[in-house]
Scaffold this motif. Sequence first.
Motif, PDB file in Angstrom:
ATOM      1  N   GLY A  82       0.786  -1.233   0.000  1.00  0.00           N
ATOM      2  CA  GLY A  82       0.000   0.000   0.000  1.00  0.00           C
ATOM      3  C   GLY A  82       0.811   1.273   0.000  1.00  0.00           C
ATOM      4  O   GLY A  82       0.306   2.331   0.368  1.00  0.00           O
ATOM      5  N   LEU A  83       2.070   1.179  -0.389  1.00  0.00           N
ATOM      6  CA  LEU A  83       2.879   2.404  -0.430  1.00  0.00           C
ATOM      7  C   LEU A  83       2.658   3.086  -1.784  1.00  0.00           C
ATOM      8  O   LEU A  83       3.532   3.153  -2.640  1.00  0.00           O
ATOM      9  CB  LEU A  83       4.358   2.061  -0.213  1.00  0.00           C
ATOM     10  N   LEU A  84       1.446   3.557  -1.879  1.00  0.00           N
ATOM     11  CA  LEU A  84       1.045   4.022  -3.208  1.00  0.00           C
ATOM     12  C   LEU A  84       1.746   5.318  -3.612  1.00  0.00           C
ATOM     13  O   LEU A  84       2.079   5.522  -4.776  1.00  0.00           O
ATOM     14  CB  LEU A  84      -0.473   4.190  -3.260  1.00  0.00           C
ATOM     15  N   ASN A  85       1.924   6.165  -2.682  1.00  0.00           N
ATOM     16  CA  ASN A  85       2.647   7.393  -3.024  1.00  0.00           C
ATOM     17  C   ASN A  85       4.090   7.095  -3.422  1.00  0.00           C
ATOM     18  O   ASN A  85       4.623   7.657  -4.365  1.00  0.00           O
ATOM     19  CB  ASN A  85       2.617   8.356  -1.848  1.00  0.00           C
ATOM     20  N   LEU A  87       5.032   4.290  -4.418  1.00  0.00           N
ATOM     21  CA  LEU A  87       4.943   3.583  -5.703  1.00  0.00           C
ATOM     22  C   LEU A  87       4.867   4.590  -6.844  1.00  0.00           C
ATOM     23  O   LEU A  87       5.531   4.451  -7.874  1.00  0.00           O
ATOM     24  CB  LEU A  87       3.711   2.672  -5.703  1.00  0.00           C
ATOM     25  N   GLN A 111      -7.203   0.355  -7.725  1.00  0.00           N
ATOM     26  CA  GLN A 111      -6.445   1.600  -7.619  1.00  0.00           C
ATOM     27  C   GLN A 111      -5.464   1.704  -8.779  1.00  0.00           C
ATOM     28  O   GLN A 111      -4.772   0.738  -9.103  1.00  0.00           O
ATOM     29  CB  GLN A 111      -5.686   1.619  -6.289  1.00  0.00           C
TER      30      GLN A 111
END
Lengths: 707, 316
Positions: A82-85, A87, A111
């Motif tokens: 969930g380290l989308l930022n 990522l 997402q």
Amino acid sequence: MNISLRIKVISLLFILISSLALIMNERSTALIYEKTQETFQQRLELLSESVKSYWDSEKNLLLSNAMLYAESEKIINYSTYGLLNLLQKELERLISKTGFHDMQIVLKNGQVISSDAEKSAEVAGFDLKDTRLNLAQVELQYEEDGLFLSAEVPVRKMGELIGRISLRRKLDDTRLKKMARNLQAEVSLGVREQIVASSLVDKAREDMVRTHFRDSENAQYISRATLNDEVFSIGRLEAEKTVAGDALIVYIAISQKKMLSMVEQARSQNLTVTAWALLITLLFTVAFSEKVLISRIRAIRDGANLIAEGNLDQHLNIVSGDELGDLARSFNRMATNLKVNRDRLQHYIERIEKLANYIQNILGSLKTCVITWNMEGRVETANPSAISELGEYYGELEGISLRSFLKKLKPDSRAEMIKALRQITKADSDRQFDIEIDCGEHAGIKVLQGGFSVLRDNEDKPYGFVLTLSNITQRKIIEQQLYHADKLSSIGQLAASVAHEIKNPLASIKTLGQLLQEETDQDDESREYIDVIVSEVNRLNAVVEQLLKYAKPEGSSFREQNFSEVIKPVLALVNHEAERNQIRLQAEYEPDLKVYVDAEKIKQVFLNLIFNGMQAMKDGGLIKVRAFKDSDSLWTAFEVEDSGIGMPEEVCKKVFEPFFTTRQRGTGLGLAIVKKIIDLHGGKIEVKSVSGQGTTFSFYLPSKQEG
Amino acid sequence: MKLSSIIIAIVLIIANFNSGFAQETGISRVVMVSTLDFVPEILEMVRKNFVRKIAKNASLVFHPFEKEFQQNIDARSSYLLLEEGMPSEQLSRDFVKTGNSFRLVWLLVARHQFLEEMNGENLTLEKFGQALLARKKKVSHVYPWFESLYSKNTLLNLFLLLGTAEKNRSLSDKPFWEQKGAIRILYRAMEEGLLNPLSVEADQLLSTNVFLAGDSICTTLWVPEEFLYDSNLARESLEDARLIPFPDQNGSLAVPRKTFWLWQKKNVEKAELFVSPDLASCSYKVKFLDRKFSQDLDWMESEFSQAYDMLIMGDF
């Protein structure tokens, strides 16, 4: 301006070779150009294959990169945890390090994380039953902001699908410039009617857009186009279809500038080499022509000049077996033939000249006038007789018209001539006519007898006519004289018979008269009458004798003797009478002048003429007797000239007629006897007299002829 | 006063001014040697703090500690910051210890909003856990806490604050804050989805980056001591974050601290750190845990692997 054959031949050769060289040069240039075009075509085909390979490798590269990223630990971990930022930053970092346009991951929960933060979103989650999610795919996407090649692959962690990562490369100008550098050709991409990317810039790109728009349908695989004023070979291939089904057209453009420059350079070099070759060829040709051709032609020319000057013995010593040798041999044969023909021609000319002279002589010797007329009615030729006879009246005969000719004639003669002329073309026409020309008050009338005949050429076509005229004036006169002589002869014979009848009575009268004389005294009155009777009878008797002598001449005795022997007795005989009348006699003749005459009769002639002259000189004067002979003439001329009172013309005409006298006691037979004696000698006599100045009798006697 | 005297005085003033100006504009190279890790943003934050304190324009170069670290120090370096207890025997004799120190403290850095949710002055692990839970409920797919558990210093600090695990005891279902020992607490927090499981693989760099990226609500950082007293100092780099002591179950507010002694070359101007932390201004009554370099190094070399294995394997 005279240009020598050599210059002409060399110029012609030069022009021919130059033209040939130019044509060859142009053809070789065209061939180079054609071959270069083929090379371009082959190169375009190779480039097309390269583009396809490039395209495949690009897709493979994109796909392999996508797969590489899909296996990135960071991406997997960031996606998983969930380290989308982070990522997103990682995607952004990765994209920034590479030439890819963007990258995004669609996580299975829907997402969407994109390297472009603004594009991150949320969509529907994965349907994990959809097996296609496990497949990798490459596709072409045409969007408003450009054309993209996209590779999409699944992202797994520990074998579990956690999302799909898509990597896109924008096929933009930068990318195509790179491709162009690799391919060494300009590359453009067209979709629909737009050029979406191109390695071309500015005007070249605009031209490419027009080319694409123009060729979007029915385009050739290979074509040519001008881009930014530069000619390009254009290769066109359909590489792919977009997701929307639009064809991606790849244009490969190779500039022909360098090739054209090289072709032009090759052409220029060819021209230079050709020019040098021509120059060298020209020099060789000049030298060769001088050595091999011109010197021999000069020899032939000199030979020809010699022949032209008449030296037909000239022979050329050219023994080569080529065309010039043939020419020289032909030339020699020609000279030989010319010589033969010249000799023959000379012979003909001589014959023709002889013939012409012969004809001329004939025409010249003809007493007949020969005048030729052309069809226009003008005199073309006139022989000497014509000139002699008619020149006095017409002047220059040649060229005068028929009209002018007729104008001089008497009306009757003119009518006769025209009548004959009208019948000239008739086959049986042989009309003769007489024409009379008035020669003036003193010369009288000239009578000519003429006739026309047609002149025809070899094809029997008339091209003129001939007028022949014979002077018959003398004949006419003779005819008149004959007529007159015949008349005189009749008179003479008549007179002779009368005289013969008279002679006997006269003899009786004379005898009786003489008897009476004898019987009558001198003092007797009747004696005077008797004497007159006897005297008159004697005079009658003398007249009768002369008349008989005229009518019946005595026999002739011709022999050659000196003229002096003839004339001297005559002069001695008349000398006394001349002196008594104060007349001086003068004789002029060559001492050795020979005459063939009946001397007694000729003496009678001179006696009669001298006495005739004395009788014309009451107050004395001079009587000249001349005799002479031209060396070339057959005639001997004799003249008796007095300085008396002369005679009028009408008297002169009748002086030789019998019984014509101007004296009261003349018999009128003296000059008639003279005429008869001259005629007896075959001669002729004429008289010229001018009143108040004197009279000259001239008579001509033929010299002794051989045989 | 004579005119000449005035002129001479003016010349001297100008000369002195120019000399001072030259010193001010010169950039001093400072080498920091430590077992800690810093992301560039935090290192820059530290540098700025150090520069303020030393009143010199300086560049701060970080060197991870190695046994032969002295050899790697650039000769151009004017100053050194060495952890207290770090061996200095092999340092060049050009460097002399100044007696000035620079301290870093290990704090929990969290979003301002998150800290407000913690609601209060009494920072406990439970409150921290409740706040994490509340955040987790709001954004289920995000782990609110990210820690650099692969960092030896971090794990050591947690061990120091939360205690070591008792062996042979199974993990209960209680919330992590009710667990005993750092390993259990961390493990349970991961199980509860509050601590990002990737933390076990994360070093200080990653955890800082995750926080800075906004993928976590909180994490721990080594920051200058002054930041404890004034979180605004960190605002330049951490924006809306605030720094607080990492809570423990007892609310003791212990703060691990490292002291770096300033060394300088003999030929450079003597440096002096002017700013001293004002403990009185701190809103927390903290208890510093001054770390001993040799002890820490021993733990890292001998016990870290076992502790990390336990964290990974769950062998409690």
